[in-house]
Design an enzyme around this catalytic site. Structure first.
Site, PDB file in Angstrom:
ATOM      1  N   ASP A  43      -3.701  13.342 -21.478  1.00  0.00           N
ATOM      2  CA  ASP A  43      -3.739  11.893 -21.268  1.00  0.00           C
ATOM      3  C   ASP A  43      -2.401  11.381 -20.742  1.00  0.00           C
ATOM      4  OD1 ASP A  43      -4.106   9.181 -21.298  1.00  0.00           O
ATOM      5  OD2 ASP A  43      -4.936   9.103 -23.316  1.00  0.00           O
ATOM      6  N   GLN A  45      -2.275   8.540 -19.171  1.00  0.00           N
ATOM      7  CA  GLN A  45      -2.379   7.079 -19.146  1.00  0.00           C
ATOM      8  C   GLN A  45      -1.784   6.479 -20.419  1.00  0.00           C
ATOM      9  OE1 GLN A  45      -6.274   5.298 -19.424  1.00  0.00           O
ATOM     10  NE2 GLN A  45      -5.575   3.402 -18.469  1.00  0.00           N
ATOM     11  N   HIS A  46      -2.275   6.919 -21.561  1.00  0.00           N
ATOM     12  CA  HIS A  46      -1.822   6.360 -22.834  1.00  0.00           C
ATOM     13  C   HIS A  46      -1.004   7.340 -23.666  1.00  0.00           C
ATOM     14  CE1 HIS A  46      -4.053   2.730 -22.241  1.00  0.00           C
ATOM     15  NE2 HIS A  46      -5.178   3.392 -22.095  1.00  0.00           N
ATOM     16  N   GLY A  47      -0.959   8.593 -23.243  1.00  0.00           N
ATOM     17  CA  GLY A  47      -0.251   9.605 -24.008  1.00  0.00           C
ATOM     18  C   GLY A  47       1.240   9.579 -23.766  1.00  0.00           C
TER      19      GLY A  47
END
Length: 105
Positions: A43, A45-47
């Site tokens: 991830d 994007q949000h990781g």
């Protein structure tokens, strides 16, 4: 599973089981990739994974003994983000915020 076999199974709508990772930990990612999952999704994007960690984690997924392919959820529906993930070795990308066929195009 090879990227080609993964793509064939996905297109055939076969059940695929994967693991979702938000951590920048290539060692952990390598261990997970050997557990029998079809894919490991990283991830971005949000990781907590930046490009350097993404590259190392995708390399870890591709090690000998891995049963998974590496996918990346990119940070945005932008050609540059998608290109970076593919250049790093992702077998596929998950693009966020695609709500229509026009968004996908």
């Amino acid at each position: 599973m090879t990227p080609a076999a993964f793509a064939t199974a996905l297109r055939a709508r076969q059940e695929l089981i994967g693991y979702w990772s938000v951590l920048d930990s290539p060692v952990s990612t390598e261990r997970v990739a050997r557990l029998g999952y079809d894919y490991v999704a990283l991830d971005a994007q949000h990781g907590l994974i930046e490009y350097r960690g993404l590259l190392a984690s995708l390399t870890a997924v591709d090690t000998k003994g891995s049963t998974a392919v590496g996918l990346v959820r990119v940070e945005a529906n932008e050609a540059a983000a998608i290109g970076h993930a593919l250049d790093a070795g992702a077998a596929g990308v998950i693009v966020p915020l695609v709500d229509s066929a026009a968004d996908a195009a």
